[in-house]
Design a protein around this motif. Sequence first.
Motif, short mmCIF file in Angstrom:
data_model
loop_
_atom_site.label_atom_id
_atom_site.label_comp_id
_atom_site.label_asym_id
_atom_site.label_seq_id
_atom_site.Cartn_x
_atom_site.Cartn_y
_atom_site.Cartn_z
N LEU A 1 4.18 9.92 -9.84
CA LEU A 1 3.56 10.12 -11.14
C LEU A 1 2.83 11.45 -11.21
O LEU A 1 2.77 12.08 -12.27
CB LEU A 1 2.61 8.97 -11.47
CG LEU A 1 3.28 7.63 -11.82
CD1 LEU A 1 2.22 6.56 -12.03
CD2 LEU A 1 4.16 7.77 -13.04
N MET A 2 2.25 11.92 -10.11
CA MET A 2 1.57 13.21 -10.10
C MET A 2 2.56 14.34 -10.36
O MET A 2 2.26 15.28 -11.10
CB MET A 2 0.88 13.43 -8.75
CG MET A 2 -0.45 12.74 -8.63
SD MET A 2 -1.27 12.96 -7.04
CE MET A 2 -0.78 14.53 -6.43
N PHE A 3 3.75 14.26 -9.75
CA PHE A 3 4.72 15.34 -9.92
C PHE A 3 5.47 15.24 -11.25
O PHE A 3 6.00 16.23 -11.74
CB PHE A 3 5.71 15.36 -8.76
CG PHE A 3 5.12 15.90 -7.50
CD1 PHE A 3 4.72 17.23 -7.42
CD2 PHE A 3 4.93 15.08 -6.41
CE1 PHE A 3 4.17 17.73 -6.25
CE2 PHE A 3 4.38 15.55 -5.24
CZ PHE A 3 3.99 16.89 -5.16
N MET A 4 5.53 14.08 -11.84
CA MET A 4 6.24 13.92 -13.11
C MET A 4 5.33 14.23 -14.30
O MET A 4 5.79 14.38 -15.42
CB MET A 4 6.80 12.52 -13.24
CG MET A 4 7.93 12.26 -12.26
SD MET A 4 8.75 10.73 -12.55
CE MET A 4 9.60 11.08 -14.07
N ASN A 5 4.04 14.31 -14.11
CA ASN A 5 3.11 14.61 -15.17
C ASN A 5 3.14 16.11 -15.43
O ASN A 5 2.57 16.92 -14.72
CB ASN A 5 1.71 14.15 -14.75
CG ASN A 5 0.75 14.21 -15.92
OD1 ASN A 5 1.16 14.51 -17.04
ND2 ASN A 5 -0.50 13.93 -15.65
N VAL A 6 3.81 16.52 -16.51
CA VAL A 6 3.95 17.92 -16.83
C VAL A 6 2.95 18.26 -17.93
O VAL A 6 2.92 17.66 -18.98
CB VAL A 6 5.38 18.25 -17.33
CG1 VAL A 6 5.52 19.69 -17.70
CG2 VAL A 6 6.38 17.81 -16.28
N GLU A 7 2.14 19.27 -17.70
CA GLU A 7 1.17 19.67 -18.70
C GLU A 7 1.32 21.10 -19.05
O GLU A 7 1.69 21.98 -18.40
CB GLU A 7 -0.24 19.42 -18.20
CG GLU A 7 -0.52 17.94 -18.13
CD GLU A 7 -1.95 17.68 -17.74
OE1 GLU A 7 -2.83 18.53 -17.92
OE2 GLU A 7 -2.20 16.58 -17.27
N PHE B 1 0.83 -1.20 0.00
CA PHE B 1 0.00 0.00 0.00
C PHE B 1 0.87 1.26 0.00
O PHE B 1 0.60 2.21 -0.76
CB PHE B 1 -0.92 -0.02 1.23
CG PHE B 1 -1.92 1.09 1.26
CD1 PHE B 1 -2.93 1.16 0.32
CD2 PHE B 1 -1.84 2.07 2.23
CE1 PHE B 1 -3.86 2.20 0.35
CE2 PHE B 1 -2.75 3.10 2.27
CZ PHE B 1 -3.77 3.18 1.33
N LEU B 2 1.91 1.26 0.80
CA LEU B 2 2.83 2.40 0.85
C LEU B 2 3.55 2.58 -0.49
O LEU B 2 3.72 3.71 -0.97
CB LEU B 2 3.84 2.21 1.97
CG LEU B 2 4.80 3.35 2.23
CD1 LEU B 2 4.04 4.60 2.67
CD2 LEU B 2 5.81 2.97 3.28
N LEU B 3 3.92 1.49 -1.11
CA LEU B 3 4.58 1.55 -2.42
C LEU B 3 3.65 2.13 -3.48
O LEU B 3 4.06 2.95 -4.31
CB LEU B 3 5.05 0.15 -2.82
CG LEU B 3 5.85 0.06 -4.12
CD1 LEU B 3 7.15 0.83 -3.99
CD2 LEU B 3 6.12 -1.39 -4.45
N ILE B 4 2.39 1.76 -3.46
CA ILE B 4 1.41 2.29 -4.41
C ILE B 4 1.23 3.79 -4.20
O ILE B 4 1.18 4.56 -5.16
CB ILE B 4 0.07 1.54 -4.28
CG1 ILE B 4 0.23 0.11 -4.80
CG2 ILE B 4 -1.05 2.25 -5.02
CD1 ILE B 4 -0.94 -0.78 -4.51
N ILE B 5 1.17 4.22 -2.95
CA ILE B 5 1.03 5.66 -2.66
C ILE B 5 2.25 6.43 -3.16
O ILE B 5 2.11 7.50 -3.77
CB ILE B 5 0.81 5.89 -1.15
CG1 ILE B 5 -0.58 5.38 -0.75
CG2 ILE B 5 0.96 7.37 -0.79
CD1 ILE B 5 -0.84 5.45 0.74
N VAL B 6 3.44 5.90 -2.93
CA VAL B 6 4.66 6.57 -3.41
C VAL B 6 4.66 6.66 -4.93
O VAL B 6 5.00 7.71 -5.51
CB VAL B 6 5.91 5.84 -2.88
CG1 VAL B 6 7.17 6.33 -3.56
CG2 VAL B 6 6.01 6.00 -1.37
N VAL B 7 4.27 5.61 -5.62
CA VAL B 7 4.23 5.62 -7.09
C VAL B 7 3.23 6.65 -7.58
O VAL B 7 3.51 7.41 -8.52
CB VAL B 7 3.91 4.20 -7.62
CG1 VAL B 7 3.56 4.24 -9.11
CG2 VAL B 7 5.07 3.27 -7.38
N VAL B 8 2.05 6.74 -6.97
CA VAL B 8 1.04 7.71 -7.39
C VAL B 8 1.55 9.13 -7.18
O VAL B 8 1.39 10.00 -8.05
CB VAL B 8 -0.29 7.47 -6.63
CG1 VAL B 8 -1.25 8.63 -6.82
CG2 VAL B 8 -0.92 6.17 -7.09
N VAL B 9 2.19 9.40 -6.06
CA VAL B 9 2.72 10.75 -5.78
C VAL B 9 3.81 11.10 -6.79
O VAL B 9 3.85 12.22 -7.32
CB VAL B 9 3.23 10.84 -4.33
CG1 VAL B 9 4.03 12.12 -4.11
CG2 VAL B 9 2.08 10.75 -3.35
#
Length: 105
Positions: free
Chosen positions: A99-105, A89-97
């Motif tokens: 990916l949020m910061f790496m998504n540049v729009e 669960f902690l690993l999934i949260i870290v991956v989501v965070v």
Amino acid sequence: MDYVTIYSTKDGNEIAVLKRVYNEEGIDYRIEDADHTGEVKRLQVAEKDKSKARELLDQTGFLTASQAHVPVRRRMAGKRWIFVFLAAFLLIIVVVVILMFMNVE
């Protein structure tokens, strides 16, 4: 003659009381060091006197007292799976965070 261990303790007073009780009842017994350091003593009785000796232990209340010296080891069956679930669960949260910061729009 075969002897059977029926009680073990670190308390010398318990051994003294049991010696007196078994002497009065005429039970054949011996006392040995369980760990060869002199701390833990094992009370052994002759095979023929085993049932009478256990009955006396029960009557004098030493059967419940002996359980206080036994370390209780409780282990949850699913404890390991809880840690695996929390780590995933902690690993999934870290991956989501990330990916949020790496998504540049």
